[in-house]
Each structure stands twice: as C-alpha cells, then as structure tokens.
Design a protein around this motif. Sequence first.
Motif, mmCIF file in Angstrom:
data_model
loop_
_atom_site.group_PDB
_atom_site.id
_atom_site.type_symbol
_atom_site.label_atom_id
_atom_site.label_comp_id
_atom_site.label_asym_id
_atom_site.label_seq_id
_atom_site.Cartn_x
_atom_site.Cartn_y
_atom_site.Cartn_z
ATOM 1 N N GLN A 1 0.951 -1.115 0.076
ATOM 2 C CA GLN A 1 0.064 -0.176 0.090
ATOM 3 C C GLN A 1 0.884 1.201 -0.008
ATOM 4 N N VAL A 2 0.543 2.132 -1.030
ATOM 5 C CA VAL A 2 1.401 3.402 -1.020
ATOM 6 C C VAL A 2 0.387 4.501 -0.900
ATOM 7 N N GLN A 3 0.842 5.421 -0.207
ATOM 8 C CA GLN A 3 -0.131 6.566 0.260
ATOM 9 C C GLN A 3 0.674 8.017 -0.323
ATOM 10 N N LEU A 4 0.279 9.040 -0.868
ATOM 11 C CA LEU A 4 0.785 10.123 -1.273
ATOM 12 C C LEU A 4 -0.199 11.067 -0.495
ATOM 13 N N VAL A 5 0.456 11.801 0.429
ATOM 14 C CA VAL A 5 -0.424 12.847 1.195
ATOM 15 C C VAL A 5 0.299 14.434 1.159
ATOM 16 N N GLU A 6 -0.727 15.090 0.492
ATOM 17 C CA GLU A 6 -0.239 16.487 0.167
ATOM 18 C C GLU A 6 -0.780 17.671 1.203
ATOM 19 N N SER A 7 0.057 18.266 1.528
ATOM 20 C CA SER A 7 -0.255 19.564 2.275
ATOM 21 C C SER A 7 0.064 20.983 1.927
ATOM 22 N N GLY A 8 -0.654 21.928 2.469
ATOM 23 C CA GLY A 8 -0.241 23.299 1.864
ATOM 24 C C GLY A 8 -1.359 23.977 0.902
ATOM 25 N N GLY A 9 -1.131 24.601 -0.202
ATOM 26 C CA GLY A 9 -2.324 25.260 -0.916
ATOM 27 C C GLY A 9 -2.901 26.184 -0.023
ATOM 28 N N GLY A 10 -4.052 26.671 -0.646
ATOM 29 C CA GLY A 10 -4.896 27.512 -0.079
ATOM 30 C C GLY A 10 -5.168 28.776 -0.739
ATOM 31 N N LEU A 11 -5.597 29.952 -0.331
ATOM 32 C CA LEU A 11 -5.904 31.249 -1.008
ATOM 33 C C LEU A 11 -4.880 32.244 -0.711
ATOM 34 N N PHE A 29 9.937 0.548 -2.293
ATOM 35 C CA PHE A 29 11.317 0.024 -2.707
ATOM 36 C C PHE A 29 12.289 1.187 -3.444
ATOM 37 N N ARG A 30 11.701 1.873 -4.098
ATOM 38 C CA ARG A 30 12.340 3.012 -4.828
ATOM 39 C C ARG A 30 11.346 3.854 -5.574
ATOM 40 N N ILE A 31 11.589 5.244 -5.315
ATOM 41 C CA ILE A 31 10.849 6.435 -5.843
ATOM 42 C C ILE A 31 11.613 6.679 -7.109
ATOM 43 N N ASN A 32 11.263 6.869 -8.173
ATOM 44 C CA ASN A 32 11.804 7.275 -9.197
ATOM 45 C C ASN A 32 11.276 8.838 -9.350
ATOM 46 N N ASN A 33 10.868 9.448 -10.625
ATOM 47 C CA ASN A 33 10.596 10.629 -10.747
ATOM 48 C C ASN A 33 9.370 11.217 -9.775
ATOM 49 N N MET A 34 9.455 12.344 -9.306
ATOM 50 C CA MET A 34 8.415 12.883 -8.844
ATOM 51 C C MET A 34 7.862 14.028 -9.295
ATOM 52 N N GLY A 35 6.721 14.713 -9.063
ATOM 53 C CA GLY A 35 6.212 15.697 -9.814
ATOM 54 C C GLY A 35 4.954 16.185 -9.389
ATOM 55 N N TRP A 36 4.488 17.350 -9.894
ATOM 56 C CA TRP A 36 3.400 18.008 -9.394
ATOM 57 C C TRP A 36 2.546 18.583 -10.842
ATOM 58 N N TYR A 37 1.247 18.295 -10.853
ATOM 59 C CA TYR A 37 0.294 18.437 -11.978
ATOM 60 C C TYR A 37 -0.636 19.225 -11.207
ATOM 61 N N ARG A 38 -1.492 19.712 -12.318
ATOM 62 C CA ARG A 38 -2.834 20.756 -11.984
ATOM 63 C C ARG A 38 -3.839 20.545 -13.087
ATOM 64 N N GLN A 39 -4.964 20.863 -12.391
ATOM 65 C CA GLN A 39 -6.268 20.643 -13.103
ATOM 66 C C GLN A 39 -7.284 21.791 -12.704
ATOM 67 N N ALA A 97 4.046 10.527 -8.197
ATOM 68 C CA ALA A 97 5.445 9.550 -8.047
ATOM 69 C C ALA A 97 5.393 8.400 -8.780
ATOM 70 N N ASN A 98 6.531 8.290 -9.257
ATOM 71 C CA ASN A 98 6.781 6.862 -9.936
ATOM 72 C C ASN A 98 7.360 5.949 -8.950
ATOM 73 N N ILE A 99 6.763 4.903 -8.540
ATOM 74 C CA ILE A 99 7.171 3.954 -7.483
ATOM 75 C C ILE A 99 7.464 2.765 -7.666
ATOM 76 N N ASP A 109 2.901 4.606 -11.630
ATOM 77 C CA ASP A 109 2.338 6.051 -11.241
ATOM 78 C C ASP A 109 1.420 6.009 -9.952
ATOM 79 N N TYR A 110 1.590 6.818 -8.971
ATOM 80 C CA TYR A 110 0.831 6.823 -7.712
ATOM 81 C C TYR A 110 0.387 8.456 -7.640
ATOM 82 N N TRP A 111 -0.802 8.908 -7.157
ATOM 83 C CA TRP A 111 -1.170 10.168 -7.017
ATOM 84 C C TRP A 111 -1.644 10.428 -5.836
#
Length: 121
Positions: A1-11, A29-39, A97-99, A109-111
């Motif tokens: 089980q993998v979790q990605l937990v974001e924090s921050g953001g706001g107005l 085991f290993r995290i490869n590329n990481m990134g931020w996307y927006r929608q 994150a590519n894990i 990829d995980y989101w």
Amino acid sequence: QVQLVESGGGLVQAGGSLSVSCVVSGNIFRINNMGWYRQTPGKQRELVAAITNGGSTNYADSVKGRFTISRDNAKNTVYLQMNSLKPEDTAVYYCNANIRTWVGGLARDYWGQGTQVTVSS
C-alpha cells in the motif's frame, strides 16, 4: 500500500507565494520521478514541474522562473514553492510519484488526493 499525502495550498493574492508538499509512505522500494500536476474544471491535468531521483528538474513554460520543485529523498517528500502567483495558477494541484514497491516489481505512477490553490486578482 502506497500513500501520497499533500499539504499546503490555500488562498493567496496575486503576486504572493505559496508552497505545497507531498509525503510518500507505505511499501516503497524505490521512488523514481516525482512531480506536480494541476487541473482546472473542464481541462486536462497538466504537468507543472517534475524532478528525477538525481535532482534534475523540468517545468512547464508557464511557471518557469516562478515555481521551484525540490525533493528530500530521505523523507520521501517533494515540494513545490510557488512565487509571483497569478490568477491563472488557480487549480487543484496533484502530487505524482513513480514508485517501485519491491525489488522485482515494475514501477508505476501513484497520485495524491489533490490540494486546492486559489489565487485572487
């Protein structure tokens, strides 16, 4: 089980700064590329910034010179510092994150769940 937990953001007002972070936890085991996307509503998710395991970065043209992506491999965390924010930066920001979860497995990829960034004019 993998979790990605974001924090921050706001107005924030236009011209201001904001930062978001994302912690990866679980069976890693290993995290490869990481990134931020927006929608934004009605639009496809777009890459904002990405960083390799070795620290190489790339940015969308629209954020170059204003946003900075970084990562702390010891903490399995990726950061996005956003400066000189514009109303058009308003979006839900997603961590990616590519894990690889075990030595013999394939990476995928995980989101994260997304965090809202709103820039007022």
